[in-house]
Write an enzyme that holds these catalytic residues in place. Structure first.
Site, mmCIF file in Angstrom:
data_model
loop_
_atom_site.group_PDB
_atom_site.id
_atom_site.type_symbol
_atom_site.label_atom_id
_atom_site.label_comp_id
_atom_site.label_asym_id
_atom_site.label_seq_id
_atom_site.Cartn_x
_atom_site.Cartn_y
_atom_site.Cartn_z
ATOM 1 N N SER A 147 -9.830 1.997 2.608
ATOM 2 C CA SER A 147 -8.884 2.734 1.791
ATOM 3 C C SER A 147 -7.859 1.854 1.065
ATOM 4 C CB SER A 147 -8.136 3.726 2.678
ATOM 5 O OG SER A 147 -7.306 3.047 3.601
ATOM 6 N N LYS A 193 0.845 -1.200 0.000
ATOM 7 C CA LYS A 193 0.000 0.000 0.000
ATOM 8 C C LYS A 193 0.879 1.249 0.000
ATOM 9 C CE LYS A 193 -4.008 1.918 2.514
ATOM 10 N NZ LYS A 193 -4.907 1.750 3.672
ATOM 11 N N SER A 230 -10.135 -0.468 6.663
ATOM 12 C CA SER A 230 -9.479 -0.266 5.368
ATOM 13 C C SER A 230 -8.818 -1.494 4.752
ATOM 14 C CB SER A 230 -8.448 0.858 5.485
ATOM 15 O OG SER A 230 -9.105 2.097 5.473
#
Lengths: 478, 95, 489
Positions: C155, C80, C179
């Site tokens: 996210s 990420k 997330s």
């Protein structure tokens, strides 16, 4: 004008940089100076994603300071974030302690204006991090940012509003400084910013119960500047009030060159620090055991030392109090005392020559760089009549200023007292022969002439003879 | 709690941000709506409950006071948009 | 060969590499080809690393020399975009950090590298992890591999979509309020947020420090367990990091749910829960029951206060954490400004998107003088009550089961204009972060439109083995996690 009807009230916020090896939240050195941004890492420069890692020694030092200053130690400690934007604060928040400061309710005893004793209350002590340094760059009319100091551990010592005069403030600061130096938590070098005091000051009519509106003064970096700033601000407020004005609650910056303070205008309207518990640091518990151990490990503090110097060593109250007000002077004293130097003689030397040299050079005691043992060896030479007291004073100048070893210095400069009475007598006889006029005057009863002849003899002997011996021989010849 | 235009301006100032003019009204009403929802929390009885900032009951995680080398200045300044002589550079910030 | 490769799990690929059936370089080449093929369509990656093949070669040598012994050595993966990697652009989906190259590497990334990971690049995300759709990224919207008109969730949308699309074999995500779990649910993959403190946050760009936690997203529970086993290491650089008992992969692989007590909070099945999602969760509960677990409903009325408490705490911490972005030390700096204040305001206004600005303002509000007690302090009390409610539930249950999200993936743009609606979608996930508990999302069905549904398996502190063990057992008898997205060839 006199301000007899006005009373000044002050409280102090003293920031002290702790003498830990590393910063509070990272392992960078706390060493003073260095080229810009060389004592930095991603943590103390607030890079994205990094985390603070609390330095154990900071908690230990703060606990020590609290105990030495008679505080209660908070058993369950937390850190909080104080949020504000400024270029010297790279994270835009300072990790500090708002809700649960490590120490509370202490006090420092000082001499009051009336000569009695007075305790200045300590409201709290909390741990926090120092900010970076901003340097004005005239070439680009901009500001340069150096984060070397950023993250150096601080304790902020917040006093109660217990001060009524600038002298009390200075006595408190001297005492505070001595205590903190004794226990080794800070070097308290004002010129390097490791001890900084902000003064909260208000004035009110004598007899009034209610304090006036206070201002906060920052940026005083010597005791002298603090004295001046207090006098200035006290006068300024009285002047404002006497002219029917109102004192504004504000922060003022002291300019020592101009001898004036200025309100710090800030573009932000209100300061809203948005404090909240620091999520990256977990609570710190201080056990009873740790507190007891720390308490027991404290060295003898100035108060106790002062009493002992008077009762055991026979020093005067004044000498004892002056000596113990400085860790460096105490070290100088005790090191030589331990080496066998007589206490009173040593105290006389420190109160006399050492203080004299300090005041002449404008240095603080902790800035003395010579080997402390040299003072003792110098005194020893005097006591063994190897050099005269006058010579010793000259030698000490070289010791103080250049760090010379007094024994070597005396040898190299051939300053030893002439002990060979034959040589002394020969030199005096020459002086007598060359000064028949004075000899006659003496013989006709003019005592002054003897002084002249002694002086001439000492000069001929280059000061290296014992004046009493010279006088005795001279009288004998005459 | 009513989110007024003044409050929006104050919050912008606190956060050092400025909303684009065209999205201010929407932002204000969104904040109002969110806050109204958040205000339901006031119904929760929290009498006598100790606020909890750390879910796990950890204490005393600390580091030894041992110096590690700092990073080279070039690294400290590697991402700085503007720098000069080993310093970060900002607009004049003295009064 | 390649036909087989795309069906392999990370552990299967790792085993094949160890056996020499395929090289790490070939695996990397395969993943790069997948990215080449699909990333234009799904936009999972923000950055693809230039040194992938060199790294694969190095790992291959390391496997031969015995340096890398992890079952994951040589397996291509993604990270990420909020985890720092030395020298590699780490932008958190934000214009603010569009050019930021850290000089240090996140602890979790260091650990996975020690296990011989071959990172392919940085995965898209909502700006600074604020959002549940991956639409707030400055780099554009990631598309759901099950339907490109839908969001992948957020996210960690890029991290979930990349695994679903077969562009990487597993990924690292972060979870502050759901997330990892919500995008895993939306993309039909398995993801777990471990107990707070079990993976170091050092080098993870902070959103809300007391809630942020790194975890894996993969094709199944076994892969998640393997990844988690590598990254759950106590780290002195993170004072909130704790020592865990580690992850016993064999234990996970041999877990029997028989005799497990599973609780379902009745309050999870209230208004707003999509009926297809509810049905899939009920069916999963039946499945677990049929495997020998006892499943029962219980009351947990505190659920309704989780979102208010979460948004207060998360926004407050975010407003503080994001204050460091000021155009001075790194990242975006406005071109024209009059003075220092103007530099701050312009850089931040131009560097941050709307959702970030909104949360900064909300955070400033709840912390501002006069409101702290009514909001922030109150939220910390609610947090204490939520933790207490879970502690009580776990006295009775081994695991708690429920939906991850009230719906399946929404259409792109559907929630963007209505932030409150988006926040409400976090109802089941945020309370887990407030309590600091571990929880996974495990594929358990599809809705009528063919979009995946994930079930939420919540465990007590440090019960990651139990969660993933139950999930693995479930995946032995179901094939939801093996289904391939419809948008793939």
């Amino acid at each position: 004008m006199t301000h007899a009807k006005w009373e000044t009230v002050m409280g102090l916020e003293v920031h002290v940089e702790l003498a830990t090896r590393t910063k509070i939240f990272c392992s960078c050195t706390t060493e003073f100076g260095g080229a810009p941004n060389t004592h930095c890492c991603p943590i103390c420069t607030g890079m994205p994603g990094v985390l603070p890692s609390l330095n154990k020694a900071v908690v230990e030092y703060a606990t020590k300071a609290g105990l030495a200053l008679g505080c209660e130690i908070t058993r369950y400690n937390k850190f909080d974030r104080k949020n504000y934007f400024y270029p010297d604060l790279p994270k835009a928040y300072q990790i500090s302690q708002l809700y649960l400061p490590i120490c509370r309710n202490g006090g420092v005893e000082i001499e009051a204006e009336d000569g009695g004793r007075k305790v200045i209350g300590i409201h709290e002590i909390h741990m926090e991090e120092d900010a970076g340094k901003l340097v004005h760059d005239p070439h680009t009319n901009s500001t340069l940012v150096d984060y070397n100091r950023c993250g150096v551990p601080l304790i902020e010592i917040v006093s109660e509003p217990d001060f009524r005069s600038a002298n009390e403030v200075i006595r408190y600061l001297e005492k505070l400084k001595a205590i903190l130096q004794y226990i080794g938590v800070s070097d308290c070098k004002m010129q390097e910013g490791s001890l900084r005091a902000d003064v909260n000051l208000s004035v009110h009519l004598a007899g009034s119960e209610k304090f006036g509106t206070r201002t906060e003064m920052k940026n005083m970096n010597s005791f002298k500047a603090i004295m001046r700033a207090i006098q200035y601000e006290s006068n300024r407020q009285i002047n404002v009030l006497e002219h029917g004005g109102e004192v504004m609650q504000e922060t003022r910056r002291w300019d020592d060159n101009l001898g004036e303070s200025f309100a710090m205008r800030s573009k932000e309207d209100a300061q809203d620090y948005k404090y909240f518990p620091e999520p990256d640091i977990i609570p710190i518990e201080i056990s009873e055991e740790t507190i007891e151990q720390t308490r027991n490990s404290l060295p003898e503090l100035p108060e106790a030392k002062q009493k002992r110097y008077v009762s055991e060593l026979g020093l005067s109250e004044y000498d004892a109090s002056q000596l113990t007000n400085s860790k460096a002077l105490v070290d100088l004293f005790e090191q030589n005392l331990a080496a066998g130097c007589p206490a009173k003689e040593l105290a006389n030397w420190i109160m006399g020559e050492v203080m004299h040299m300090l005041s002449d050079s404008g240095k603080e005691p902790e800035e003395m760089t010579f080997d402390y043992g040299y003072l003792g060896s110098l005194i020893g030479m005097v006591q063994r009549s190897e050099i005269t007291r006058n010579t010793a004073k000259k030698v000490f100048k070289a010791v103080f200023e250049e760090g010379c070893d007094p024994v070597k210095y005396v040898e190299e400069h051939n300053l030893r007292t002439v002990t060979d009475t034959g040589a002394v007598r020969a030199a005096i006889e020459e002086v007598v022969a060359a000064n028949q006029k004075s000899v006659d005057e003496y013989r006709s009863g003019k005592e002054k002439a003897l002084q002249y002849l002694i002086g001439q003899s000492m000069r001929a002997l280059r000061g290296k003879a014992d004046p009493q011996t010279v006088t005795a021989i001279l009288k004998e010849i005459l | 709690m009513v989110i007024t235009d003044e409050l929006v301006t104050y919050l912008e100032a606190l956060g050092r941000i400025k909303l684009p003019e065209e999205s201010r009204a929407k932002a204000q009403s969104d904040l109002q709506e969110i806050l109204q929802y958040i205000d339901t929390l006031s119904e929760l009885d929290t009498e006598g409950i100790e606020p909890m900032s750390h879910a796990l009951p950890l204490t005393n995680v600390m580091r030894e006071d041992e110096v590690q080398p700092s990073v080279p200045t070039e690294e400290v300044l590697a991402n700085a948009p503007v720098k000069k002589d080993g310093y970060f550079l900002v607009p004049r910030s003295f009064e | 060969m390649k036909m087989e490769l795309k069906d392999l799990t990370a552990l299967e690929l790792g085993a094949a590499i160890r056996k020499g059936e395929i090289s790490a370089v070939e695996a990397a080449q395969f993943s790069l080809a997948q990215i080449e093929k699909y990333d234009g369509k799904f936009s999972c990656f923000v950055t693809v690393q230039e040194d992938v093949l060199r790294r694969a070669e190095e790992v291959q040598k390391g496997i031969a020399s015995g340096e890398y012994t992890s079952p994951l050595a040589g397996v291509p993966m993604g990270i990420k975009d909020n985890m720092c990697q030395k020298g590699i652009q780490t932008s958190c989906g934000s214009h603010m950090l569009y050019n930021f190259k850290p000089t240090y590497t996140a602890a979790a990334v260091e650990e996975i590298m020690k296990a011989g990971a071959v990172p392919l690049g940085k995965l898209n995300m909502d700006e600074f992890a604020m959002g549940s759709t991956s639409e707030t990224s400055w780099f554009g919207v990631t598309k759901n591999p099950w339907n490109v008109e839908c969001v992948p969730g957020g996210s960690s949308g890029g991290s979930a979509a990349a695994v679903a699309a077969g562009e990487c074999f597993y990924s690292l995500g972060s979870d502050t309020g759901g997330s990892i779990r919500q995008p895993a649910s939306f993309c039909g993959v398995t993801g777990i947020k471990p107990t707070y403190g079990s993976v170091s946050r050092f080098g993870l760009v902070a959103y809300a420090s007391s809630l942020d936690q790194i975890g894996p997203i993969a094709r199944n529970a076994a892969d998640c367990a393997a990844v988690l086993g590598e990254i759950m290491k106590q780290d002195k650089r993170d004072n909130t990091s704790v020592a865990t008992k580690g992850m016993d992969l064999q234990k996970v692989l041999h877990t029997d749910v028989k005799g497990m007590k599973i609780g379902i909070p009745a309050d999870f099945f209230g208004e707003g829960l999509d009926k297809d999602v509810a049905a899939a969760i009920e069916a999963a509960a039946k499945q677990l029951e049929s495997m020998g677990a006892t499943v029962e409903k219980f009351d947990m009325p505190i659920v309704k206060y989780a979102i208010p408490a979460y948004y207060i705490i998360a926004s407050a911490e975010a407003s503080s954490n994001l204050s460091r972005y000021d155009g001075i030390k790194y990242g975006y700096r406005a071109d024209d400004f009059e003075d220092l204040l103007d530099l701050y305001t312009k850089s931040r206004s131009e560097g941050f998107g709307m959702e970030v600005k909104r949360r900064i303002m909300l955070g400033c509000f709840v912390l501002s003088s006069g409101y702290y007690d009514a909001y922030y302090r109150k939220a910390l009390q609610a947090k204490a009550l939520i933790k207490a409610a879970f502690d009580k539930a776990f006295e009775k249950y081994d695991l708690i089961l429920g939906p991850v999200a009230p719906t399946t993936a929404l259409k792109i743009g559907e929630n963007l204009a209505d932030p409150l609606k988006m926040y409400l979608g976090d109802i089941y996930t945020v309370m887990i972060n407030l309590a600091g508990l571990p929880a996974a999302s495990v594929p358990c069905g599809f809705d009528a439109k063919g979009m995946p549904v994930g079930m939420h398996l919540i465990g007590h502190y440090f019960d990651e083995e139990k969660i993933l063990g139950a999930a693995h057992a479930y995946q032995q008898v179901t094939d939801w996690h093996r289904r391939k997205p419809t948008e793939l060839d």
